[in-house]
Each structure stands twice: as C-alpha cells, then as structure tokens.
Design a protein around this motif. Structure first.
Motif, PDB file in Angstrom:
ATOM      1  N   LEU A  19      -9.672  -4.625  10.757  1.00 37.17           N
ATOM      2  CA  LEU A  19     -10.828  -5.413  10.444  1.00 37.17           C
ATOM      3  C   LEU A  19     -10.942  -5.578   9.025  1.00 37.17           C
ATOM      4  N   ARG A  20     -10.955  -4.426   8.112  1.00 41.37           N
ATOM      5  CA  ARG A  20     -10.920  -4.537   6.940  1.00 41.37           C
ATOM      6  C   ARG A  20      -9.855  -5.520   6.200  1.00 41.37           C
ATOM      7  N   ASP A  21      -8.727  -5.317   6.806  1.00 42.07           N
ATOM      8  CA  ASP A  21      -7.571  -6.314   6.275  1.00 42.07           C
ATOM      9  C   ASP A  21      -7.579  -7.680   6.603  1.00 42.07           C
ATOM     10  N   GLU A  78     -14.513   1.276   2.125  1.00 45.12           N
ATOM     11  CA  GLU A  78     -14.129   0.053   2.921  1.00 45.12           C
ATOM     12  C   GLU A  78     -14.542   0.203   4.346  1.00 45.12           C
ATOM     13  N   LEU A  79     -14.296   1.310   4.715  1.00 45.67           N
ATOM     14  CA  LEU A  79     -14.531   1.685   6.147  1.00 45.67           C
ATOM     15  C   LEU A  79     -15.864   1.537   6.482  1.00 45.67           C
ATOM     16  N   VAL A 130      -9.519  -0.618  10.269  1.00 48.97           N
ATOM     17  CA  VAL A 130      -8.574  -0.736   9.215  1.00 48.97           C
ATOM     18  C   VAL A 130      -8.050  -2.201   9.440  1.00 48.97           C
ATOM     19  N   ARG A 174     -20.976  -3.736   8.637  1.00 49.95           N
ATOM     20  CA  ARG A 174     -20.873  -5.276   8.918  1.00 49.95           C
ATOM     21  C   ARG A 174     -20.903  -5.251  10.540  1.00 49.95           C
ATOM     22  N   ARG A 216       0.879  -1.068  -0.232  1.00 53.48           N
ATOM     23  CA  ARG A 216       0.013  -0.094   0.078  1.00 53.48           C
ATOM     24  C   ARG A 216       0.854   1.323  -0.046  1.00 53.48           C
ATOM     25  N   VAL A 228     -17.087  -2.184   6.469  1.00 52.66           N
ATOM     26  CA  VAL A 228     -16.482  -2.643   8.082  1.00 52.66           C
ATOM     27  C   VAL A 228     -17.872  -2.341   9.138  1.00 52.66           C
ATOM     28  N   GLU A 263      -6.123  10.428   5.813  1.00 46.77           N
ATOM     29  CA  GLU A 263      -6.614   9.030   6.119  1.00 46.77           C
ATOM     30  C   GLU A 263      -7.352   8.781   7.346  1.00 46.77           C
ATOM     31  N   LEU A 309     -10.601  -9.192   7.317  1.00 48.06           N
ATOM     32  CA  LEU A 309     -11.778  -9.851   6.494  1.00 48.06           C
ATOM     33  C   LEU A 309     -11.165 -10.166   5.126  1.00 48.06           C
TER      34      LEU A 309
END
Lengths: 507, 205
Positions: free
Chosen positions: B186-188, A44-45, B184, A51, A2, A48, A9, B190
């Motif tokens: 958790l994202r990684d 993406e955040l 972050v 979820r 990355r 999450v 961010e 998953l």
C-alpha cells in the motif's frame, strides 16, 4: 533501488501493532534507536495504517435487520430444516404449475396471434403500466383460468378460454412457446434470495445493447397479515429514505389501486427509484418478507433508433426475442395517439392473474377506473411508464422495420429468463474481435453514456392484501401510511372503519 | 505480545442462546450489533456498495443457517467474520472467473485523478479528504485478497493477530507477514500514485 531489507524489517508492523514478544520488541527498539532508515520505515507503515483506519465507516441500511429478522422468524416457524424442505416442496409445485403455465400461456398466445381481429384496444389513459401479459401467472390462477366478471376489463375479457384454443399449433408456436417460457412463473429464483442474478452486471449488459431504461415491476401477494405488515414496513422504510420516485417534486408516489369498497382497497402501488446496483438487495428484502408471493418482471426501454442500429434488418430469431423484451421508447411524442384504436395487442386490464388466485374473493380492480383516479394524477414516473407502453403499441404498427418486429404482447420478462434472453441477443448482435472491444468501451455507441447502467431504475411495487385473510389486513394496518396525502382521499373512502395499528417497525 | 483471546461477550452469549432457542428477536439483535461492521468489511473488500449489501445479507443468512451448530468455542463475532471472509473470498473468486466488464465511469481516486486546488475552504478540505480516502481504497483494491483481508481486519476492524488468524484460518505468523507485506504494498502504491498525480499536474515546459 531499495537496499536489502533489514532482518528486523518484517517485524516493524507487528511492533507497530504491539504484537511482538518482549525479546523481539527490544531488538526492534534497539534498531530504531540507531537507524534513521528504520524510523522512516516505521513512520511510513504507521501512516499507511492510520490512513486505513481513517477510512469512513459505512453503515448497513436499517432495513436489513428487519429482513433478516423475518428470515429468522420463518425459520423459527417452520423449524430448523423447514426452509429447505419447504423450498423443495415448493419447487416441485412450481415446476408442475410452471409446466401448466407454459402450456396454457403458449396456447393462449398462439391463439391470440391467429386472431388479429380479437385483440382488445388499449385501455383508457389510466390503464395500469402492467399489462395482462406482463403479469406473471400465479399457480392458482392457472387452475382458475376463467376470468371473473369483476375482472372484466377489455384485457381480461380477451383471455382465451380452454374451449377456444386451437387444436393444433401453428407456425407462430415457436414464438408462442418462447414467450410462454419467458413468462412462466419462476419464483424459485426469487425464493432463493441469496442467489438472485447480479442485476448490476445484467443491466450493464443491457446498456451495452442500447437499453436506456429499466423498469422493474414487483407484485406482492402476502400470504398472511404478518407478511403484509412486514412488507409495509420495508416500503415505509424505503420511503423514509427518500427512494420514492417523484418525491422531490412533491408528486404523489403512492396510490391505492383498488379504490372501490372492501378491504381490497388496501392494495397499493408504489414507485421508487432504485440504483441499479441495489436491485438485488431490494428484491431480497421483499422476497424475505413474502418469499412465495413476490413476482418480478423486468422491462427494458430503448430508443427505436438504437434498436435498429444495433439489430439491423431482418432480425435474427435471437435479436427478435430480445426485442420482445424491449419496449420502444416514445419516438416523437405521437405514439400515444397512434396507439389508440390501432388494435395494439397489449391489453389494458388489471393484473388479473395476480388477482385471480385470491380464492373466493373477487379479484380487485387493480387499476382505478378513470372516474376515480388519484386527485393529482398518477406519478410522473408511472405516466412515463405508460407512455412507454403506449409507445410499444405504436411500435407494433407496420411503420418501418421496428413496427414489423416488435411484439408488444411480450413486453415484459421475468428475471432469470430475462438474463437468458439478454445473453441470446448479446450473442446475436455483439460484434466480435476488435468491434467487441469497441462495444465494451462504448466508443461505438455514444448514447450508451446515459444508459441504464448509469441511471436509477424505476421500481414499481404493487402490494396486494394478504391472500385469504383480507380482514387481517385492517387489523395490521393498511399501507395508507405509504400514500402521499395527495392520494389519500381515495384511500380514506375505501378504508374500513377499524382504526389500524401502525405497521411494524423495520428495526 | 499476543493478547489473550477476548472473553466471550455476555450480550452475544445471551443473544446466541436465545436465537438458538428460536427467538427471532434475539437473532435480529445479533444482526443489529454486527451488521455495520460486517457491511463495512464487505465494502472495503469488494468496493461495491450493492455487492457489499448482498454479501452482508448472505453472511447473516449463513449465520442463521449455521447458528444451531455454533457451540461457543470461538468468539461469536470472530465466527461471524470467518463466515463473512469465506463468502467474500468465494464470491471474489467467482467474480474473477466472469467476463471482465469495464466500469462506466472512472473510479474515483484512480491514478491521475486531479486533486483539489491548494487554497481550501472547509468544503475543499472535505473534498480533499474524500479524495484521499478514495485513493486509499483504490490502493486497497490493488492488493491480492490475502493481503487485503489481513490489513482490512487489522487496520480497519482493529482485530488482534490471533483473531485474524482464526478468521482467516492461517497461523499467526502468516497473519503477521501478510499485514506487513500488505502495508508495504500500500505504501508503494500510494507513493507511485502520488508521483503520477504530481506529474500529471505539472504544466509542460
């Protein structure tokens, strides 16, 4: 790999949550407007976060409210600092009485061990799963060591009198003292409800030791009618939640244990299947309702082959004591027959010690006589437990190494001591190094796959009428509501005419 | 931006006042209002049903003990949560000192757990949802306590940053960074787990 994170961010989550100040929010919005990468990361955040938010919401059992309300009531009754003060006084009392219990029981057991011909044979098939030895000694019972005539079953009659005790201790004293220590009342552990041992890990360890079933016996002698009613409410709640053993098969799951006359008929025995991991919680519920009057015993059941394969022969002292706590399972279906007339030491009487402290009231015949069983018989779970007891008796016979090392007179343990003894046996038998890893992985013991830690345990609750306030029991309402209709006739015959009020709601 | 601290709930205030006066029913009312939230949080933090029950009970017993000292300066619910978090984190530290034991059964949702087939009936969709939830919980379990607590309080309990800061006893800025860092991670997690599952399902060439 990355790329280095954008300076903004770290603000994306706060932006998502609406927690940024205006100026910072505008900066983030400008970045989002110009950068696909920023928008992707924000998405993406958000995914999450969504979820996590979508995880099912769990509900606490209703009964927790009742139990905690009861705790609040006690606090209100006894004052702000009273629980701790009362606990201190009670602990001191228990220490003194426990010492007396150790002495009396130790001498009694030592005496019994020296009297091979005086052991009572097992009782009739309707004998209770709780043996006399299994019943924890109530402090008041220690004072009243003489059994009453009403308690005159074979087991109770076998209780040694003070005058009969040997003046000196013998070679068996070590075992006797150990056993006595195990069975000494240690209700402080139960009193301190929050600090009960972790039953989940405890029984998991037991599983590693080859145990494949656990039976928890709880005897409750409420002090007041309020405690009695609160306990009824808890039990009723459990039944409503389908915890009753055998309920699905339509079998009776509750029965009167003192069907003959008087208000003592309100005593009931109820059997539940409880998840191992829930034991501590269930015990807490009971302990909060009648904190000074809850007795807990724990029995482990293992197949004899498993025991032998793990312990070997001759057993060390440590393993021996653990075996004391393990009742051999029914080996081949012949144990019940073998037990009869074998002079097995497990007395078949009622829980005389639990009944004895009832002041001037004669102890109820805690177990119905064979002539007055529940119409459809006891629940299968109880029968299974009795089979276990019978098998224990059979195992005491010199039929191989198991018979030589089993001591059915010490088949039950109390909670804290159980953990201590389990630790003892685990230390004594658990392999070291790589073998220990194998043990943990269960590769060495395939039968552990179905061990206690993955099963529900049998949770037998025996609720007696309030101490010294039995008339109040009827006013509060007998727990006949708990009784299965199949067991109702005996209860109806013994129930007082007073129309009972419904038990307190659990919530 | 940071919202103002929520006004004290008048029902809570009344129940607290009566409970402090020795009314067990009022205390039961407080328990009834918050037991589900506390239990849910405990479960999401420790991922063990019985432990969560025990902790919930312990939390309210601690609340009962401390209620006479509660002066209403903090929102009651926040105060309860602070007690809960203290107990939770203490218990978890204690558990980490214990000898580790292996689970008897693999945890649902652990990496490599197969997902349902693509053709879904309603039942299959339900199973799929359950597995998704299990994977999220598994990922949550992998986080350090400080990150897990922050994201649980934010994303599951929907508390604002100020309340979370008060509960955890840290500055709001710390809450902000923990929540972001937790998400972050958790994202990684998953994404990695998803990759592992896909690889496991790919038939060998």
């Amino acid at each position: 790999m990355r790329p280095a994170p954008h300076p903004l961010e770290a603000d994306l989550s706060a932006y998502l949550d609406g927690e940024l100040p205006v100026e910072r929010r505008q900066m983030v919005e400008a970045w989002l407007a110009e950068s696909d990468e920023a928008r992707r990361r924000l998405a993406e955040l958000r995914a999450v976060s969504d979820r996590l938010a979508a995880l099912p919401r769990l509900q606490a059992p209703d009964a927790i409210t009742a139990a905690l309300a009861r705790a609040a009531e006690q606090r209100q009754l006894f004052g702000e600092d009273a629980p701790a003060r009362r606990l201190g006084i009670y602990r001191a009392t228990v220490r003194i009485l426990s010492a007396a219990a150790v002495l009396l029981v130790a001498v009694g057991i030592g005496y019994n061990a020296l009297r091979p011909g005086t052991i009572a044979p097992p009782g009739p098939s309707q004998s209770p799963p709780l043996s006399r030895d299994a019943v924890p000694v109530h402090p008041e019972a220690l004072v009243r060591s003489t059994p009453t005539p009403e308690a005159g079953t074979a087991g109770a009659a076998d209780m040694p009198m003070l005058a009969e005790r040997p003046a000196t201790l013998s070679a068996t004293d070590f075992d006797a003292n150990e056993a006595a220590e195990v069975r000494a009342p240690d209700r402080v552990a139960v009193l301190d409800a929050v600090k009960l041992p972790s039953w989940h890990s405890l029984t998991r360890e037991a599983g590693a030791a080859g145990v494949n079933r656990t039976v928890i016996d709880v005897t409750i002698t409420p002090t007041t009618a309020v405690e009695y009613a609160a306990t009824v409410a808890v039990l009723q709640d459990w039944e409503n939640r389908g915890l009753s053993a055998g309920a699905e098969a339509g079998e009776p799951v509750s029965r009167q244990i003192a069907p003959t006359g008087g208000t003592a008929a309100t005593a009931v025995e109820h059997v539940y299947e409880v998840e191992v991991g829930d034991l501590s919680y269930r015990l807490n519920q009971l302990a909060l309702n009648a904190p000074q009057q809850v007795f807990v015993q724990m029995s482990f059941v293992a197949a004899p082959d498993d025991i032998l394969s793990r312990v070997g022969s001759p057993p060390s002292d440590a393993s021996r004591h653990v075996l004391y706590s393990i009742a051999a399972d029914h080996p081949t279906g012949t144990a019940a027959g073998s037990a009869d007339g074998m002079g097995a030491p497990r007395p078949a009487g009622p829980p005389a010690a639990a009944a004895a402290p009832r002041g001037e009231t004669p102890p109820p015949a805690a177990e119905p006589a064979p002539a007055a069983p529940a119409p459809s018989g006891p629940p299968a779970a109880l029968e299974a437990a009795r089979d276990t007891d019978r098998a224990t008796d059979a195992a005491s016979q010199p039929a191989g190494a198991l018979g030589a090392i089993m001591s059915p007179s010490v088949a039950n343990l109390e909670t804290r001591s159980t953990q201590r003894l389990l630790n003892l046996v685990l230390r004594g038998q658990q392999p070291a190094g790589a073998d220990a890893v194998q043990l943990q992985n269960r590769g060495q013991f395939p039968s552990n796959r179905g061990n206690v830690a993955s099963q529900n345990v049998l949770f037998r609750v025996r609720l007696l009428p309030p101490l010294g306030d039995e008339s109040a029991t009827a006013a509060v309402g007998p727990p006949a509501e708990l009784a299965n209709t199949a067991t109702r006739p005996a209860a109806e015959a013994a129930r007082p005419d007073t129309e009972p009020s419904p038990p307190a709601e659990s919530r | 931006m940071n919202r103002p601290a929520p006004e004290p709930d008048p029902i809570d205030a009344e129940l607290v006042r009566r409970a402090q006066g020795g009314d067990p029913a009022a205390f039961a009312g407080l328990v009834s209002r918050y037991q589900d939230r506390v239990f849910n949080t405990c479960y999401r933090m420790c991922h063990h049903h019985a432990d969560a029950l025990d902790l919930t009970q312990a939390v309210f017993l601690r609340v009962l003990e401390a209620l006479p000292r509660y002066r209403g300066t903090a929102n009651f619910f926040t105060w309860v949560y602070r007690i809960a978090m203290n107990l939770l984190l203490t218990e978890r530290r204690r558990q980490q000192r214990r000898r580790p034991t292996l689970p008897l059964e693999p945890s649902p949702g652990s990496p490599g757990t197969a997902e349902p087939a693509a053709h879904e009936s309603d039942g299959a969709a339900m199973v799929r949802q359950q597995e998704l939830a299990a994977r999220v919980q598994w990922a949550l379990d992998q986080l350090d306590d400080e990150f897990r607590a922050a994201v649980v309080l934010k994303d599951i309990e929907d508390l604002d940053y100020a309340s979370i800061a008060e509960i955890l006893g840290v500055p709001v800025g710390t809450v902000k960074s923990r929540i972001h860092r937790g998400r972050v991670l958790l994202r990684d997690l998953l994404a990695e787990e998803r990759t592992a599952v896909d690889a496991a399902r790919t038939p060998p060439a």
